[in-house]
Enzyme design. Structure first.
Site, PDB file in Angstrom:
ATOM      1  N   ASN A  22       0.826  -1.215   0.000  1.00  0.00           N
ATOM      2  CA  ASN A  22       0.000   0.000   0.000  1.00  0.00           C
ATOM      3  C   ASN A  22       0.861   1.267   0.000  1.00  0.00           C
ATOM      4  O   ASN A  22       0.655   2.161  -0.817  1.00  0.00           O
ATOM      5  CB  ASN A  22      -0.916   0.000   1.223  1.00  0.00           C
ATOM      6  CG  ASN A  22      -2.069   0.990   1.080  1.00  0.00           C
ATOM      7  OD1 ASN A  22      -2.628   1.157  -0.004  1.00  0.00           O
ATOM      8  ND2 ASN A  22      -2.406   1.654   2.159  1.00  0.00           N
ATOM      9  N   THR A  47       7.274  10.634   7.405  1.00  0.00           N
ATOM     10  CA  THR A  47       7.276  10.428   8.852  1.00  0.00           C
ATOM     11  C   THR A  47       8.686  10.408   9.437  1.00  0.00           C
ATOM     12  O   THR A  47       9.644  10.003   8.762  1.00  0.00           O
ATOM     13  CB  THR A  47       6.558   9.096   9.182  1.00  0.00           C
ATOM     14  OG1 THR A  47       6.842   8.725  10.533  1.00  0.00           O
ATOM     15  CG2 THR A  47       7.033   7.951   8.295  1.00  0.00           C
ATOM     16  N   TYR A  71       6.973  -0.196   8.636  1.00  0.00           N
ATOM     17  CA  TYR A  71       6.186   1.000   8.314  1.00  0.00           C
ATOM     18  C   TYR A  71       7.106   2.128   7.840  1.00  0.00           C
ATOM     19  O   TYR A  71       6.903   2.697   6.753  1.00  0.00           O
ATOM     20  CB  TYR A  71       5.365   1.436   9.546  1.00  0.00           C
ATOM     21  CG  TYR A  71       4.859   2.863   9.453  1.00  0.00           C
ATOM     22  CD1 TYR A  71       3.933   3.240   8.486  1.00  0.00           C
ATOM     23  CD2 TYR A  71       5.338   3.845  10.336  1.00  0.00           C
ATOM     24  CE1 TYR A  71       3.491   4.559   8.397  1.00  0.00           C
ATOM     25  CE2 TYR A  71       4.891   5.159  10.249  1.00  0.00           C
ATOM     26  CZ  TYR A  71       3.972   5.513   9.273  1.00  0.00           C
ATOM     27  OH  TYR A  71       3.550   6.816   9.181  1.00  0.00           O
ATOM     28  N   LYS A  75       7.502   3.893   3.976  1.00  0.00           N
ATOM     29  CA  LYS A  75       7.366   5.321   3.669  1.00  0.00           C
ATOM     30  C   LYS A  75       8.650   5.846   3.019  1.00  0.00           C
ATOM     31  O   LYS A  75       8.607   6.661   2.106  1.00  0.00           O
ATOM     32  CB  LYS A  75       7.051   6.107   4.943  1.00  0.00           C
ATOM     33  CG  LYS A  75       5.779   5.700   5.657  1.00  0.00           C
ATOM     34  CD  LYS A  75       4.509   6.075   4.927  1.00  0.00           C
ATOM     35  CE  LYS A  75       4.176   7.529   5.117  1.00  0.00           C
ATOM     36  NZ  LYS A  75       2.807   7.833   4.595  1.00  0.00           N
ATOM     37  N   PHE A  99       6.446  14.579  12.797  1.00  0.00           N
ATOM     38  CA  PHE A  99       6.799  13.893  14.027  1.00  0.00           C
ATOM     39  C   PHE A  99       5.467  13.374  14.621  1.00  0.00           C
ATOM     40  O   PHE A  99       4.688  12.811  13.875  1.00  0.00           O
ATOM     41  CB  PHE A  99       7.686  14.789  14.897  1.00  0.00           C
ATOM     42  CG  PHE A  99       9.116  14.729  14.368  1.00  0.00           C
ATOM     43  CD1 PHE A  99       9.412  15.211  13.084  1.00  0.00           C
ATOM     44  CD2 PHE A  99      10.119  14.119  15.082  1.00  0.00           C
ATOM     45  CE1 PHE A  99      10.684  15.075  12.542  1.00  0.00           C
ATOM     46  CE2 PHE A  99      11.397  13.982  14.550  1.00  0.00           C
ATOM     47  CZ  PHE A  99      11.676  14.462  13.282  1.00  0.00           C
ATOM     48  N   ASN A 100       5.164  13.499  15.905  1.00  0.00           N
ATOM     49  CA  ASN A 100       3.948  12.849  16.418  1.00  0.00           C
ATOM     50  C   ASN A 100       2.722  13.752  16.283  1.00  0.00           C
ATOM     51  O   ASN A 100       2.551  14.686  17.065  1.00  0.00           O
ATOM     52  CB  ASN A 100       4.134  12.448  17.883  1.00  0.00           C
ATOM     53  CG  ASN A 100       4.954  11.194  18.002  1.00  0.00           C
ATOM     54  OD1 ASN A 100       6.021  11.099  17.414  1.00  0.00           O
ATOM     55  ND2 ASN A 100       4.454  10.233  18.743  1.00  0.00           N
ATOM     56  N   HIS A 117      -2.118   5.713  19.413  1.00  0.00           N
ATOM     57  CA  HIS A 117      -1.476   6.980  19.769  1.00  0.00           C
ATOM     58  C   HIS A 117      -1.709   7.311  21.237  1.00  0.00           C
ATOM     59  O   HIS A 117      -2.781   7.056  21.799  1.00  0.00           O
ATOM     60  CB  HIS A 117      -1.985   8.108  18.862  1.00  0.00           C
ATOM     61  CG  HIS A 117      -1.526   7.924  17.440  1.00  0.00           C
ATOM     62  ND1 HIS A 117      -2.175   8.445  16.360  1.00  0.00           N
ATOM     63  CD2 HIS A 117      -0.458   7.253  16.947  1.00  0.00           C
ATOM     64  CE1 HIS A 117      -1.523   8.107  15.248  1.00  0.00           C
ATOM     65  NE2 HIS A 117      -0.484   7.382  15.579  1.00  0.00           N
ATOM     66  N   LEU A 118      -0.677   7.897  21.828  1.00  0.00           N
ATOM     67  CA  LEU A 118      -0.680   8.095  23.277  1.00  0.00           C
ATOM     68  C   LEU A 118      -1.805   9.015  23.758  1.00  0.00           C
ATOM     69  O   LEU A 118      -2.565   8.653  24.671  1.00  0.00           O
ATOM     70  CB  LEU A 118       0.688   8.659  23.713  1.00  0.00           C
ATOM     71  CG  LEU A 118       0.830   8.963  25.193  1.00  0.00           C
ATOM     72  CD1 LEU A 118       0.678   7.697  26.024  1.00  0.00           C
ATOM     73  CD2 LEU A 118       2.189   9.623  25.468  1.00  0.00           C
ATOM     74  N   ILE A 135       2.079   2.168  29.693  1.00  0.00           N
ATOM     75  CA  ILE A 135       3.333   2.803  29.289  1.00  0.00           C
ATOM     76  C   ILE A 135       4.267   1.683  28.846  1.00  0.00           C
ATOM     77  O   ILE A 135       4.615   0.802  29.645  1.00  0.00           O
ATOM     78  CB  ILE A 135       3.939   3.614  30.462  1.00  0.00           C
ATOM     79  CG1 ILE A 135       2.984   4.764  30.826  1.00  0.00           C
ATOM     80  CG2 ILE A 135       5.331   4.123  30.111  1.00  0.00           C
ATOM     81  CD1 ILE A 135       3.449   5.643  31.979  1.00  0.00           C
TER      82      ILE A 135
HETATM   83  N1  LIG Z   1      -0.440  10.370  12.882  1.00  0.00           N
HETATM   84  C1  LIG Z   1       0.866  10.563  12.952  1.00  0.00           C
HETATM   85  O1  LIG Z   1       1.437  10.808  14.036  1.00  0.00           O
HETATM   86  C2  LIG Z   1       1.707  10.538  11.697  1.00  0.00           C
HETATM   87  C3  LIG Z   1       3.079  10.793  11.814  1.00  0.00           C
HETATM   88  C4  LIG Z   1       3.852  10.771  10.684  1.00  0.00           C
HETATM   89  C5  LIG Z   1       3.274  10.549   9.446  1.00  0.00           C
HETATM   90  N2  LIG Z   1       1.957  10.279   9.353  1.00  0.00           N
HETATM   91  C6  LIG Z   1       1.409  10.024   8.022  1.00  0.00           C
HETATM   92  O2  LIG Z   1       0.283  10.863   7.850  1.00  0.00           O
HETATM   93  C7  LIG Z   1      -0.692  10.227   7.017  1.00  0.00           C
HETATM   94  C8  LIG Z   1      -2.022  10.236   7.720  1.00  0.00           C
HETATM   95  O3  LIG Z   1      -1.856   9.542   8.964  1.00  0.00           O
HETATM   96  P1  LIG Z   1      -3.028   9.379  10.006  1.00  0.00           P
HETATM   97  O4  LIG Z   1      -2.421   9.285  11.359  1.00  0.00           O
HETATM   98  O5  LIG Z   1      -4.115  10.360   9.723  1.00  0.00           O
HETATM   99  O6  LIG Z   1      -3.475   7.903   9.613  1.00  0.00           O
HETATM  100  P2  LIG Z   1      -4.929   7.306   9.431  1.00  0.00           P
HETATM  101  O7  LIG Z   1      -4.784   5.826   9.435  1.00  0.00           O
HETATM  102  O8  LIG Z   1      -5.862   7.954  10.396  1.00  0.00           O
HETATM  103  O9  LIG Z   1      -5.310   7.842   7.991  1.00  0.00           O
HETATM  104  C9  LIG Z   1      -4.883   7.254   6.818  1.00  0.00           C
HETATM  105  C10 LIG Z   1      -6.100   7.071   5.936  1.00  0.00           C
HETATM  106  O10 LIG Z   1      -5.674   6.597   4.674  1.00  0.00           O
HETATM  107  C11 LIG Z   1      -6.621   5.668   4.226  1.00  0.00           C
HETATM  108  N3  LIG Z   1      -5.990   4.804   3.213  1.00  0.00           N
HETATM  109  C12 LIG Z   1      -4.945   3.966   3.397  1.00  0.00           C
HETATM  110  N4  LIG Z   1      -4.626   3.363   2.235  1.00  0.00           N
HETATM  111  C13 LIG Z   1      -5.475   3.832   1.295  1.00  0.00           C
HETATM  112  C14 LIG Z   1      -5.629   3.616  -0.092  1.00  0.00           C
HETATM  113  N5  LIG Z   1      -4.831   2.757  -0.741  1.00  0.00           N
HETATM  114  N6  LIG Z   1      -6.602   4.270  -0.733  1.00  0.00           N
HETATM  115  C15 LIG Z   1      -7.403   5.136  -0.074  1.00  0.00           C
HETATM  116  N7  LIG Z   1      -7.302   5.403   1.239  1.00  0.00           N
HETATM  117  C16 LIG Z   1      -6.344   4.756   1.917  1.00  0.00           C
HETATM  118  C17 LIG Z   1      -7.013   4.921   5.473  1.00  0.00           C
HETATM  119  O11 LIG Z   1      -8.238   4.256   5.297  1.00  0.00           O
HETATM  120  C18 LIG Z   1      -7.102   6.055   6.480  1.00  0.00           C
HETATM  121  O12 LIG Z   1      -8.376   6.627   6.488  1.00  0.00           O
HETATM  122  C19 LIG Z   1      -0.143   8.832   6.712  1.00  0.00           C
HETATM  123  O13 LIG Z   1       0.480   8.886   5.453  1.00  0.00           O
HETATM  124  C20 LIG Z   1       0.895   8.602   7.813  1.00  0.00           C
HETATM  125  O14 LIG Z   1       1.923   7.740   7.384  1.00  0.00           O
HETATM  126  C21 LIG Z   1       1.153  10.276  10.447  1.00  0.00           C
END
Ligand SMILES: NC(=O)c1ccc[n+]([C@@H]2O[C@H](COP(=O)([O-])OP(=O)(O)OC[C@H]3O[C@@H](n4cnc5c(N)ncnc54)[C@H](O)[C@@H]3O)[C@@H](O)[C@H]2O)c1
Length: 254
Positions: A22, A47, A71, A75, A99-100, A117-118, A135
């Site tokens: 994916n 990320t 993961y 990325k 970051f987070n 997530h925390l 923790i």
């Molecule tokens: N949340 C964090 O702390 C964080 C940190 C660093 C990077 N990221 C990146 O930010 C982005 C969003 O993260 P998030 O925390 O909102 O995650 P999330 O899981 O809440 O959101 C990701 C969304 O993408 C959708 N998705 C995945 N594969 C898909 C596909 N092939 N087609 C259509 N939809 C698809 C999922 O259904 C989900 O709704 C991601 O790329 C993640 O790697 C997040």
């Protein structure tokens, strides 16, 4: 702007193929479609997990990227695709390494079917939906033994995307506050915000969790004029708490 991904570190160990298919191959399909239709600008949600556990802190964009879990590797795989598409086809990608991510604004908050997530997990305790917060490890190489992370508010992330898409910048940028807080500090801050005792227990480490991840966000400031407005856990957690209180069952609440 390309946000879609699978983003559960633990699951990426039990099913790495799902993540590479994916996050890396899916991204490849996307840029191939962009190439076909002559679209060259892309803002990609990457990320800090692409860095793994660097030897020096804070992390700059030039820090060696050595992911410690599938993961992060999936990325980084797409980051590398973007670099080659920039060189060969003239793409102009902006790679934003969050970051987070955390916090909430207005009607928008954090609601995952599987919550790892925390901050949302801590707030579930305050809402009475969970008995206590786990923790994962208190023997990390940090001041209080718990992992240190850089918590960046989702509204600050959103603002960076708008600046990025409208700018001429091409390349990678860290999006963080530049400040680190331990798991114990976040739990303590959540106690102050919610007025709840939030019991916690120490559990075994999770695989692939680095001790400390803190950004140097100065390139984002130099390139986009961006810096985080939310820099203290109290304000970030307060925004999340307001959302969780008004959405106790997540988006199903509305
Ligand atoms: N949340 C964090 O702390 C964080 C940190 C660093 C990077 N990221 C990146 O930010 C982005 C969003 O993260 P998030 O925390 O909102 O995650 P999330 O899981 O809440 O959101 C990701 C969304 O993408 C959708 N998705 C995945 N594969 C898909 C596909 N092939 N087609 C259509 N939809 C698809 C999922 O259904 C989900 O709704 C991601 O790329 C993640 O790697 C997040």
């Amino acid at each position: 702007m390309h946000f879609a991904a699978f983003a559960l570190v633990g699951e990426s160990y039990s099913d790495p193929g799902k993540y590479f298919r994916n996050n890396t191959c899916g991204g490849l399909n996307l840029v191939e479609a962009m190439k076909e239709y002559g679209v060259k600008r892309i803002v990609f949600s990457s990320t800090c997990a692409t860095y793994g556990q660097p030897d020096t802190m804070p992390i700059t964009e030039d820090t060696l990227q050595k992911p410690t879990n599938p993961y992060g590797q999936s990325k980084l795989g797409f980051e590398n695709v973007l670099k080659w598409y920039a060189e060969i086809y003239g793409f102009s990608p902006v790679i934003l390494r969050y970051f987070n991510a955390c916090g909430a604004e207005g009607d928008l908050g954090e609601d995952h079917a599987i919550e790892t997530h925390l901050i949302p997990n801590v707030l579930k305790v305050a809402l009475g939906q969970s008995d206590g917060v786990k923790i994962f490890g208190d023997d990390y190489n940090t001041e209080d033994g718990t992992c240190v992370r850089d918590y960046i508010h989702v509204s600050d992330l959103a603002r960076a995307h708008l600046l990025a898409v409208e700018s001429d910048f091409t390349g990678a940028l860290n999006l963080g506050t530049g400040k680190g807080f331990s798991v114990k500090e976040i739990v303590e801050s959540a106690r102050k915000v919610t007025g709840h005792s939030i019991p916690s227990s120490i559990c075994p480490r999770r695989p692939g969790d680095p001790d400390i991840l803190v950004s140097d966000p100065s390139r984002a400031f130099a390139s986009l004029g961006w810096k985080a407005e939310y820099t203290e856990p109290f304000e970030i957690i307060k925004s999340a708490w307001e959302w969780h209180r008004s959405h106790p069952s997540g988006y199903i609440s509305v």
